[in-house]
Design a protein around this motif. Sequence first.
Motif, PDB file in Angstrom:
ATOM      1  N   GLU A 247       2.131  38.610  41.024  1.00  0.00           N
ATOM      2  CA  GLU A 247       2.562  39.537  39.975  1.00  0.00           C
ATOM      3  C   GLU A 247       3.928  39.140  39.429  1.00  0.00           C
ATOM      4  OE1 GLU A 247       2.001  44.127  39.844  1.00  0.00           O
ATOM      5  OE2 GLU A 247       4.063  43.728  40.408  1.00  0.00           O
ATOM      6  N   PHE A 248       4.849  38.788  40.320  1.00  0.00           N
ATOM      7  CA  PHE A 248       6.193  38.425  39.886  1.00  0.00           C
ATOM      8  C   PHE A 248       6.136  37.213  38.957  1.00  0.00           C
ATOM      9  CE2 PHE A 248      10.205  36.098  40.455  1.00  0.00           C
ATOM     10  CZ  PHE A 248      11.086  37.071  40.032  1.00  0.00           C
ATOM     11  N   LEU A 249       5.444  36.178  39.389  1.00  0.00           N
ATOM     12  CA  LEU A 249       5.415  34.951  38.584  1.00  0.00           C
ATOM     13  C   LEU A 249       4.589  35.123  37.315  1.00  0.00           C
ATOM     14  CD1 LEU A 249       5.184  32.364  41.460  1.00  0.00           C
ATOM     15  CD2 LEU A 249       7.061  32.629  39.854  1.00  0.00           C
ATOM     16  N   PHE A 250       3.560  35.956  37.397  1.00  0.00           N
ATOM     17  CA  PHE A 250       2.717  36.171  36.214  1.00  0.00           C
ATOM     18  C   PHE A 250       3.438  36.952  35.120  1.00  0.00           C
ATOM     19  CE2 PHE A 250      -2.060  35.439  36.885  1.00  0.00           C
ATOM     20  CZ  PHE A 250      -1.822  34.285  37.588  1.00  0.00           C
ATOM     21  N   THR A 251       4.515  37.640  35.478  1.00  0.00           N
ATOM     22  CA  THR A 251       5.220  38.420  34.458  1.00  0.00           C
ATOM     23  C   THR A 251       6.554  37.769  34.082  1.00  0.00           C
ATOM     24  OG1 THR A 251       6.026  39.840  36.221  1.00  0.00           O
ATOM     25  CG2 THR A 251       4.162  40.647  34.962  1.00  0.00           C
ATOM     26  N   ARG A 252       6.809  36.566  34.577  1.00  0.00           N
ATOM     27  CA  ARG A 252       7.987  35.807  34.130  1.00  0.00           C
ATOM     28  C   ARG A 252       7.534  34.862  33.015  1.00  0.00           C
ATOM     29  NH1 ARG A 252      11.189  39.387  36.303  1.00  0.00           N
ATOM     30  NH2 ARG A 252       9.232  40.374  36.859  1.00  0.00           N
ATOM     31  N   ALA A 253       8.507  34.170  32.435  1.00  0.00           N
ATOM     32  CA  ALA A 253       8.160  33.218  31.364  1.00  0.00           C
ATOM     33  C   ALA A 253       7.665  31.916  31.980  1.00  0.00           C
ATOM     34  CB  ALA A 253       9.376  32.974  30.484  1.00  0.00           C
ATOM     35  N   VAL A 254       6.552  32.039  32.669  1.00  0.00           N
ATOM     36  CA  VAL A 254       5.995  30.901  33.394  1.00  0.00           C
ATOM     37  C   VAL A 254       4.638  30.569  32.788  1.00  0.00           C
ATOM     38  CG1 VAL A 254       5.025  30.214  35.632  1.00  0.00           C
ATOM     39  CG2 VAL A 254       7.199  31.435  35.543  1.00  0.00           C
ATOM     40  N   ASP A 255       4.433  29.288  32.530  1.00  0.00           N
ATOM     41  CA  ASP A 255       3.127  28.832  32.071  1.00  0.00           C
ATOM     42  C   ASP A 255       2.191  28.918  33.278  1.00  0.00           C
ATOM     43  OD1 ASP A 255       0.921  27.447  31.303  1.00  0.00           O
ATOM     44  OD2 ASP A 255       1.990  25.778  30.391  1.00  0.00           O
TER      45      ASP A 255
END
Lengths: 298, 295
Positions: B108-116
């Motif tokens: 969830e954390f990484l999916f809601t950051r500006a991460v491809d």
Amino acid sequence: MDSNVIETTNVSRSFAKSIAVQDLNLRVRRGSIYGFLGRNGAGKTTAIKMLVGLIWPDRGDIKVNGVEPARFTVEDRWKIGYVSEKQILNPFMRVDALVHFTSSFYPNWDFTACDRILKRFKIDPTKRIRALSLGMARQVAFMLAVAQKPDLLILDEPAANLDVVARREFLDEVLDLLREDGKTVLLSSHILSDVERVAEEIGIIAQGRLRISEPLDRLKETVKKVRFYGFEKGMNGFEISDAFNFSRTSNEVLATLRVENDSQLLKLAAKHRCQYEVIHLNLEDIFVEIVREPKEPT
Amino acid sequence: MKAQTPFWSLLKNELAIGCFGGTGQVASVLFVYWLCVGALPLLVVFGDSNSRGNIAALFEAGFLPIIAFLFLSCLAVWMAYATVPAFCDLLSPGGAVPGAVQHLGAFEFLFTRAVDRRKLFRARATVFFVFTLTPLFLNVLVSPFAPEIRFGPADSTSVEAVRRYEQYLKAFPESHPAMVPGQIVIPHGAVAYTAWLAWSGTLAFLLLQGYGALIARRVKPNSWWTAFFPGAPILFLLSSLILAARASRTTHVNFYENSFLFFSAHPLVMLVSLAVLAIVIQTWCERRFSKLEIL
């Protein structure tokens, strides 16, 4: 640039047999603080997860900054900060390492804001996340969302686990953020006094449906509880179809409804040969009246 | 210009660098792990004094199905961790583990950051690839320095043995008689054997990764189904191995040996096919992963 940063049109989402969100039409004005309220299980978190692209709607359209969440690019995500209801950060990471890691994804990362927030909340950056209290971990999550300098900040129950002082400081931080032009905050919270302090607009969701969405001032000005009593010809046929809440006892009716002006009530009372009394409501009362089930007749 | 997600940041996070130590410390631990694990397949060939250097003994001994089962079972669980959020939530509810083996919250954390998200999956897959397959590729690297590999079945005069000799000679036309009677030397046999192991491991990795990406969106947080879906390949493997063992007893066809010989006879075709398959599966998995829902 659109005047609304968030626009949803007839958005619905169900899980198995339960409908979490139904025909949601949400509009959040750019540059505003929008308080998104609802009981547990009302559909707030589902709606927010759809806005940030964690889940997809079964039907309907969502536009955040004019883009569908399913089509968000990295650049689109730069503009959206998010703190989730149960934000879990890597417990083995030090706060400074987490800041360093997260900052690598944002070109305009605000290290000054990080330092300011850490100092304000008295968080030691060399500590690991697991050594922080739940409240402090949430403050770190908030800091990470703010430091990316988003245009839109979505906070799902951000003040959970915070003590009163920390909550106040957190709200001040949200207000500071709003002083920067064009920033928008969508704030979902159970703590209505907090929302009342900062929000300019309010949306109340109940059983997956947005029951009301408008400026807080107008909401408090126009939504009233009215007690109708002294019916000369009995209460048969007395209905108010657009009332938010309506209940009747043997000799009186209580209705929560929008009262634009007194003549509306006068007409109603004259028609049914009764008297009425207006009860003014604060945000918490309005919320309770809108979301609770009507009382059974006694 | 399109914004890029820094791959190295994601890779470091997946490797838990910064959680338990720096790059050097994590690399040292990995290297020791690889040395320990990487020696296992070669020990089968070179460890036993009776069968040392004789590849026929390896296939007759029946070690490979056990090693394959253990390897693939571990891989199936790891891939489920990498791709199925509900599975992570089942195994570590309310908590989080650093690195590629992470709690739902990390998704969830990484999916809601500006991460491809595609790059995130690539970083995650790279970590699992490095962990599980590096030992096999290290074996390929050291295999040119390994002692010579021979082929000599236990009963060298049987019809079955003659058929196997022919198969080996077809796959390795440059084979020549060894000093030991009844055995032939397989030129570059160790290279072929270790390359076949690495090829098979990569194929298994890709198939399990594809399976993980396929089921990831279907598995919802329901304990029974969540546990069953990642476990399905393990059950499938177990039943396949039992059936293959029974079939090989009646038909005298050794699946592993035939696979090794086919690979050795057509190395270029097999490598190119695997490369094409890798591109297709990786692209497909990344696309599916980017549309994953975090409930």
